[in-house]
Structures are given as C-alpha cells and as structure tokens.
Design a protein around this motif. Structure first.
Motif, PDB file in Angstrom:
ATOM      1  N   LYS A   6      37.918  -6.749  43.138  1.00 33.37           N
ATOM      2  CA  LYS A   6      37.881  -6.429  41.707  1.00 33.37           C
ATOM      3  C   LYS A   6      36.577  -5.706  41.372  1.00 33.37           C
ATOM      4  O   LYS A   6      36.579  -4.702  40.665  1.00 33.37           O
ATOM      5  N   PHE A   7      35.489  -6.239  41.893  1.00 30.88           N
ATOM      6  CA  PHE A   7      34.167  -5.668  41.624  1.00 30.88           C
ATOM      7  C   PHE A   7      34.103  -4.226  42.144  1.00 30.88           C
ATOM      8  O   PHE A   7      33.687  -3.321  41.415  1.00 30.88           O
ATOM      9  N   TYR A   9      36.466  -2.192  42.665  1.00 27.58           N
ATOM     10  CA  TYR A   9      37.332  -1.328  41.864  1.00 27.58           C
ATOM     11  C   TYR A   9      36.648  -0.952  40.543  1.00 27.58           C
ATOM     12  O   TYR A   9      36.608   0.222  40.166  1.00 27.58           O
ATOM     13  N   PHE A  52      40.509  -8.661  32.207  1.00 26.03           N
ATOM     14  CA  PHE A  52      40.506  -7.461  33.047  1.00 26.03           C
ATOM     15  C   PHE A  52      41.075  -6.236  32.332  1.00 26.03           C
ATOM     16  O   PHE A  52      40.669  -5.106  32.585  1.00 26.03           O
ATOM     17  N   LEU A  53      42.025  -6.496  31.409  1.00 26.86           N
ATOM     18  CA  LEU A  53      42.636  -5.371  30.682  1.00 26.86           C
ATOM     19  C   LEU A  53      41.621  -4.675  29.783  1.00 26.86           C
ATOM     20  O   LEU A  53      41.737  -3.494  29.515  1.00 26.86           O
TER      21      LEU A  53
ATOM     22  N   TYR B  74      24.498  -3.924  45.700  1.00 28.57           N
ATOM     23  CA  TYR B  74      25.256  -4.838  46.576  1.00 28.57           C
ATOM     24  C   TYR B  74      24.313  -5.832  47.259  1.00 28.57           C
ATOM     25  O   TYR B  74      24.662  -6.986  47.445  1.00 28.57           O
ATOM     26  N   HIS B  95      45.240  -1.411  44.217  1.00 29.34           N
ATOM     27  CA  HIS B  95      44.280  -2.010  43.299  1.00 29.34           C
ATOM     28  C   HIS B  95      44.355  -1.393  41.918  1.00 29.34           C
ATOM     29  O   HIS B  95      44.231  -2.096  40.930  1.00 29.34           O
ATOM     30  N   PHE B  99      44.862  -3.949  39.033  1.00 25.54           N
ATOM     31  CA  PHE B  99      43.762  -4.236  38.134  1.00 25.54           C
ATOM     32  C   PHE B  99      43.819  -3.448  36.834  1.00 25.54           C
ATOM     33  O   PHE B  99      43.530  -3.972  35.774  1.00 25.54           O
ATOM     34  N   SER B 100      44.200  -2.174  36.944  1.00 21.46           N
ATOM     35  CA  SER B 100      44.186  -1.410  35.701  1.00 21.46           C
ATOM     36  C   SER B 100      45.496  -1.562  34.950  1.00 21.46           C
ATOM     37  O   SER B 100      45.529  -1.435  33.752  1.00 21.46           O
ATOM     38  N   PRO B 102      47.982  -4.395  35.212  1.00 22.99           N
ATOM     39  CA  PRO B 102      48.600  -5.623  35.717  1.00 22.99           C
ATOM     40  C   PRO B 102      49.982  -5.855  35.138  1.00 22.99           C
ATOM     41  O   PRO B 102      50.834  -6.429  35.800  1.00 22.99           O
TER      42      PRO B 102
END
Lengths: 177, 188
Positions: A6-7, A9, A52-53, B74, B95, B99-100, B102
């Motif tokens: 997630k990070f 991305y 997240f949205l 990082y 992803h 993620f973007s 869902p």
C-alpha cells in the motif's frame, strides 16, 4: 506485506505531487524535499488509519498543513529569493545547443514566467490553483484538502486565473522594455 | 488590453471566457462565449490570450522527486526499500485496482464468485443416452439395408453406363473414327 505494498503504491502515485506542491508553496527545493520526506513518513505512520479511498486528499491535506506550518515557523527569516526552478540556467544552456535554440529559449522563459507568476500568487489563490490546474484535483477534493467551501475554492481558482493573466502581462511588458 | 476589455465586458461574461479558456465550462457557457467571440473581436482576442496562458499552465512540467531521497525515506521508516515484484506491470495493475478502485475490484470479485456458484448450481450436463441391445441391432440392420440399397443403385448405374453409354456414345464413334482414319491412310 500488504502494508508495504500500500505504501509503495501511495508513494509512487503521489511523491511528485507532494514534491511539486511543496515547491510551489515554499519556493525552495531543499525545503520541498524535507516536507515531502515528512509527508511520506506520516503516510507510513498512518497507513492503516486513513480511508484508502480518500488517501489522495489526506496526503495533500497533510502536505498543505506542513507547508503552512513551515512558512509560519520561518516567517521572519523566510526571505530567500531562490527561484522555484533552480536549474533554469542549466536548462536554457542545454536548450541553446538544441535544434531550435530560439524556440527552446522562449519556451523556457515562458515557463519561468508562468512558474514565477504562480509562485507569486497570494497563498489563498495559489493553493487551489496549483491543486486544480497543475495537479488535477477536483473542486470537491480541493475544498476538503484546504478545508474551505466548494464555492470559495471555485472563486479562488477563478481569481488566481485572473491574477495570473495580469501578472503575465506585467512580465511581458517588463521584458519588452 | 485586458483592463480595457474588462471595462467593456461584463464580469459574468469574463468569468465564462476564463472558464472556457481553461476548458472548465459547460456546453451552454461555451456556446455563449463562442457566439460572443464571433460577434466581438475583442472578446475573441481576450479568449485567445486566456487560452494561451491556460495551455502554458497545463503544459508546465512536473518536477520529479529525487530517487536518492526516496531511499532515505525507506531507511527512516525501517524498510529495506521498495518491494520488487517479479512482474512489475501486473503487480502495479492489480494494486491500482485494489487500492485506487477497491469498489471496482470488489465488484469484480463478487461477479466471479456469483458466476462460479451459478455454474455449480444450475449447470446440468446433457443426460447420457442409453440404448438397448435390440435397438442397436435394429439400427445396424437398418444401416445395412440402406447401404445395400445404395450399393444396388451404384451397381445398376455402372451396368447402364457400361452397356449403353460407353457402347453407344464412346466405343461406336471411336471405332467409326478409327475406321475413317484407316480408310484414309490405306486410300492415301
């Protein structure tokens, strides 16, 4: 595993946006880099907390708040005159050697003028303008990021456009002299 | 120019002109500005000026965040670095969906599950047809009879061709022709 994915991305999608927004706000590459780094660390710390949205808006809101804090903290000493485009002279030199040196130079100068004009806009105009015109956010997202009403975001973008036009005319006149 | 025009052009129209120049106006506003620009060259000029600025603003290049700084981020958060998947393109595609969007990916997964369940529940394979021994023997017998009929027809046809067609239309004219040639050769 999912956390770091997630990070990754989020960083991949937003690192340049954060950096450029900070750059327009602070006018200084080093400071913008610091703010970007700070935002990234906050993303990591809150990776499981925010929705997240709405991550994009959350990230830009954090960026905006950090920039504002930074400007307030350094208000007295913040009189640097470093341009937003530190590498402009190098780029002009590069473009002088290009196939169409005049066009490249003119384009560079035009870019520089626009960047300077945007940079010099009042904060309340600049923030929504940069988010809308340069970063592609929607009015609704901007109102959330900047914590203002939708109509005020729209009005400020419109005013920024008008102000930018006026400032560019002044630059053009100065260059003609 | 602009200040001068601004005095003449009312504020509402100016707002519309700006919105059109920045590709941010609705169809109605575009039409209004377009019609006004056709009528008044000053409005056209103003629109072109704003359009030029808008296109210059939109074409401003985004500065890239230095990769070296990313490594230090990082390092600070205690990660070894960006995860490197075996197939980066597919990884990033999945992803971006997860993620973007869902909702989209959840809907897709839901659809797949519904499809699988429906197939399992409602799919009836066609029943296997079973015939008795007597039926099979009868069918074989019928097949044999029909083949015998076909054979008979072919046989008769061949006989007819041999007896009538070849004799009448091939052999006789051929003999006649050969005799003629013989006569001609002997006579010559």
């Amino acid at each position: 595993m999912l956390q770091s994915s997630k990070f990754d991305y989020l960083i991949e999608q937003n690192k340049n946006k954060i950096f450029n927004y900070s750059l327009y706000m602070l006018h200084n590459q080093m400071d913008a880099e610091d703010i970007t780094q700070e935002v990234m660390i906050r993303i990591w710390q809150n990776i499981n907390k925010f929705n997240f949205l709405a991550a994009r808006a959350w990230i830009m809101r954090t960026t905006h708040n950090l920039c504002i804090d930074y400007l307030r903290r350094n208000k007295n000493q913040y009189q640097r005159e470093i341009s937003i485009d530190d590498n402009l002279s190098e780029r002009i030199e590069d473009k002088r050697n290009a196939v169409l040196p005049d066009e490249a130079l003119i384009q560079s100068l035009l870019d520089k003028n626009i960047k300077s004009a945007v940079e010099n806009l009042q904060e309340r105009f600049k923030c929504p303008f940069v988010l809308y015109e340069l970063q592609g956010f929607k009015y609704k997202e901007i109102s959330k990021i900047l914590d203002v009403s939708l109509s005020s975001a729209k009005v400020n973008i419109l005013r920024a456009r008008k102000q930018l036009q006026k400032d560019l005319k002044i630059y053009a006149r100065e260059e003609l002299k | 120019m602009q200040e001068k025009s601004s005095n003449k052009i009312d504020e509402k129209l100016l707002d519309k002109i700006i919105a059109v120049a920045y590709s941010d106006a609705g169809l109605y506003d575009r039409m209004v500005v377009w019609i006004n620009a056709m009528r008044d060259p000053e409005i056209k000029e103003l629109l072109d000026e704003y359009k030029l600025t808008a296109s210059s603003v939109h074409s401003l290049e985004e500065k890239k965040y230095p990769e070296a700084n990313l490594k230090s981020v990082y390092h600070k958060i205690g990660q070894r670095g960006k995860s490197n998947p075996a197939v980066p393109f597919i990884h990033s595609f999945i992803h971006s969906f997860n993620f973007s969007k869902p909702l989209v990916s959840s809907a897709a997964v839901g659809l797949i599950i519904v499809a699988i369940v429906s197939v399992l529940l409602f799919y009836n394979p066609p029943p296997e047809q079973k015939y008795s021994k007597a039926e099979i023997e009868f069918a074989q017998k019928q097949l044999g009879e029909s083949l015998a009929i076909v054979n008979k027809v072919f046989h008769q046809t061949r006989k007819k061709i041999d007896a009538e067609v070849i004799t009448k239309y091939v052999s006789k004219p051929l003999n006649k022709g050969l005799n003629l040639i013989n006569d001609y050769l002997i006579g010559g």
